[in-house]
Motif scaffolding. Structure first.
Motif, PDB file in Angstrom:
ATOM      1  N   GLY A 123       0.775  -1.228   0.000  1.00  0.00           N
ATOM      2  CA  GLY A 123       0.000   0.000   0.000  1.00  0.00           C
ATOM      3  C   GLY A 123       0.806   1.278   0.000  1.00  0.00           C
ATOM      4  N   TRP A 124       1.916   1.285   0.788  1.00  0.00           N
ATOM      5  CA  TRP A 124       2.731   2.500   0.848  1.00  0.00           C
ATOM      6  C   TRP A 124       4.236   2.238   0.906  1.00  0.00           C
ATOM      7  CZ3 TRP A 124       5.825   2.173   5.022  1.00  0.00           C
ATOM      8  CH2 TRP A 124       5.376   1.436   6.120  1.00  0.00           C
ATOM      9  N   PRO A 125       4.716   1.009   1.119  1.00  0.00           N
ATOM     10  CA  PRO A 125       6.144   0.828   1.382  1.00  0.00           C
ATOM     11  C   PRO A 125       7.097   1.121   0.229  1.00  0.00           C
ATOM     12  CG  PRO A 125       4.902  -0.992   2.328  1.00  0.00           C
ATOM     13  CD  PRO A 125       3.957  -0.221   1.447  1.00  0.00           C
ATOM     14  N   TYR A 126       6.624   1.167  -1.006  1.00  0.00           N
ATOM     15  CA  TYR A 126       7.554   1.445  -2.103  1.00  0.00           C
ATOM     16  C   TYR A 126       8.091   2.880  -2.012  1.00  0.00           C
ATOM     17  CZ  TYR A 126       6.493  -2.912  -4.550  1.00  0.00           C
ATOM     18  OH  TYR A 126       6.370  -4.235  -4.892  1.00  0.00           O
ATOM     19  N   LYS A 134       4.710   0.851  -9.423  1.00  0.00           N
ATOM     20  CA  LYS A 134       5.849   0.067  -8.950  1.00  0.00           C
ATOM     21  C   LYS A 134       5.658  -1.426  -9.222  1.00  0.00           C
ATOM     22  CE  LYS A 134       7.977   3.573  -6.957  1.00  0.00           C
ATOM     23  NZ  LYS A 134       9.340   4.021  -7.300  1.00  0.00           N
ATOM     24  N   THR A 135       6.772  -2.110  -9.507  1.00  0.00           N
ATOM     25  CA  THR A 135       6.790  -3.561  -9.658  1.00  0.00           C
ATOM     26  C   THR A 135       7.573  -4.172  -8.505  1.00  0.00           C
ATOM     27  OG1 THR A 135       8.879  -3.787 -10.880  1.00  0.00           O
ATOM     28  CG2 THR A 135       6.917  -3.170 -12.154  1.00  0.00           C
ATOM     29  N   GLU A 136       7.570  -5.495  -8.470  1.00  0.00           N
ATOM     30  CA  GLU A 136       8.270  -6.213  -7.406  1.00  0.00           C
ATOM     31  C   GLU A 136       9.772  -5.949  -7.411  1.00  0.00           C
ATOM     32  OE1 GLU A 136       4.513  -8.447  -8.416  1.00  0.00           O
ATOM     33  OE2 GLU A 136       6.114  -7.432  -9.534  1.00  0.00           O
ATOM     34  N   GLU A 137      10.302  -5.480  -8.523  1.00  0.00           N
ATOM     35  CA  GLU A 137      11.735  -5.217  -8.631  1.00  0.00           C
ATOM     36  C   GLU A 137      12.127  -3.852  -8.073  1.00  0.00           C
ATOM     37  OE1 GLU A 137      13.717  -7.643  -9.691  1.00  0.00           O
ATOM     38  OE2 GLU A 137      11.888  -8.848  -9.896  1.00  0.00           O
ATOM     39  N   ASP A 138      11.161  -3.003  -7.797  1.00  0.00           N
ATOM     40  CA  ASP A 138      11.472  -1.653  -7.341  1.00  0.00           C
ATOM     41  C   ASP A 138      11.790  -1.618  -5.849  1.00  0.00           C
ATOM     42  OD1 ASP A 138      11.183   0.039  -9.726  1.00  0.00           O
ATOM     43  OD2 ASP A 138       9.115  -0.683  -9.722  1.00  0.00           O
ATOM     44  N   ASP A 139      12.579  -0.623  -5.461  1.00  0.00           N
ATOM     45  CA  ASP A 139      13.026  -0.491  -4.077  1.00  0.00           C
ATOM     46  C   ASP A 139      11.883  -0.060  -3.163  1.00  0.00           C
ATOM     47  OD1 ASP A 139      15.630  -1.104  -4.811  1.00  0.00           O
ATOM     48  OD2 ASP A 139      16.195   1.007  -5.087  1.00  0.00           O
ATOM     49  N   LEU A 140      11.988  -0.481  -1.908  1.00  0.00           N
ATOM     50  CA  LEU A 140      11.094   0.037  -0.884  1.00  0.00           C
ATOM     51  C   LEU A 140      11.637   1.380  -0.397  1.00  0.00           C
ATOM     52  CD1 LEU A 140      10.222  -3.192   1.134  1.00  0.00           C
ATOM     53  CD2 LEU A 140       9.060  -2.196  -0.843  1.00  0.00           C
TER      54      LEU A 140
END
Length: 312
Positions: A123-126, A134-140
């Motif tokens: 919900g907000w961690p990216y 954002k995709t799964e490859e993007d940084d938090l």
């Protein structure tokens, strides 16, 4: 399959258990409060009263049951979340995501579990910069608002614990903000009640992008992960990311509430904290492309617009 579901009496658990039973799985549903035993049993699971923070008890139970799969849906989020004190209200959930996850993972290895599926959050961690979707490859987020740092640390600890373990196939499902029965965004949910009482304003420009998820779709994605998921992370959200400026007034309309008032960022920061401004102005939406492709999963409620209108 024999499945151990931690958090069987929660919002996702109550939707997930009947789907698992329908698929002919043998489900052991764990929960901490003994008062929930009848509820879990009525859904079709074998009830298990268990405190996930008691490592010895967790190890003993999993050793007895010998499940093939563990599904970790444990949270302890208050029914009415105080945004001003969100760090305090999330302390019990943080412990479940850190200590509880370690206990479950350790016991799962000892019990010979093949697959471990854990609930995380998208919900907000990216990171609040760069691309909007954002995709799964993007940084938090490397610098979350202070009141949300412990929450993000706990989320990262959960994911690290599940994904680093080689004794089982670790799968992390990053659900979007949930709505539907037994959630805060339901006809009788606390967020809806606050909207009707005109307690939720639109902060700043409302440019923060949210990717919602109906509880039913959270459950069906979890079922799909049982057979299709590989080791790794999957974003589980609907197909319609939207800024707060669009979805908050629409939600108010759907529940017969007045349009939310506007307040400036500086006032929200002073009254609540900078995290309120970030949630409404800075967070990014999330892509579900990987889950749709690899899990062979399609959300029934493809847009929050349909879900809010028909479900609320």
């Amino acid at each position: 399959m024999r499945i151990f579901l931690a958090g069987a009496s929660g919002a996702i658990g109550r939707t997930l258990v009947p789907l698992l039973v329908q698929e002919q799985h043998e489900v052991y549903g764990a929960f901490r409060n003994p008062a929930h035993q009848e509820r879990v049993q009525s859904l079709g699971a074998t009830p298990v009263v268990l405190d996930a923070l008691d490592g010895q008890a967790v190890n003993h139970i999993l050793g007895e049951i010998q499940p093939q799969v563990v599904i970790h849906q444990l949270t302890a989020i208050p029914a009415h979340l105080d945004l001003r004190h969100i760090d305090r209200d999330f302390e019990p959930t943080n412990r479940l995501r850190t200590e509880g996850t370690r206990n479950l993972a350790t016991a799962a290895v000892h019990a010979g579990v093949e697959k471990f599926i854990a609930q995380s959050f998208a919900g907000w961690p990216y990171a609040r910069r760069g691309i909007i979707l954002k995709t799964e490859e993007d940084d938090l987020d490397p610098t979350p608002p202070p009141k949300m740092k412990a929450m993000l640390d706990a989320i990262e600890a959960l994911e690290h614990t599940v994904l680093r373990e080689r004794g089982f196939t670790g799968i992390v499902l990053r659900y979007g903000p949930l709505y539907g029965p037994h959630s805060s965004i339901a006809s009788d949910g606390t967020m809806v009640e606050d909207l009707r009482m005109h307690k939720i304003p639109l902060i700043g420009q409302g440019t923060g992008v949210w990717s919602f998820l109906h509880l039913h779709d959270a459950a069906t994605a979890t079922v799909a992960a049982l057979t299709h998921a590989q080791h790794g992370i999957y974003n589980i959200v609907d197909d319609d990311p939207a800024p707060v400026l669009e979805w908050l007034p629409f939600l108010a309309q759907c529940v017969n509430a007045k349009p939310p008032m506007h307040i400036p960022n500086w006032l929200a920061t002073a009254a609540v904290g900078e995290h309120a401004v970030a949630l409404m102005n800075d967070i990014r939406g999330v892509s579900n492309a990987k889950a749709r492709k690899e899990l062979n999963w399609t959300p029934k409620w493809s847009s929050w617009r349909q879900g809010f209108r028909e479900g609320l």
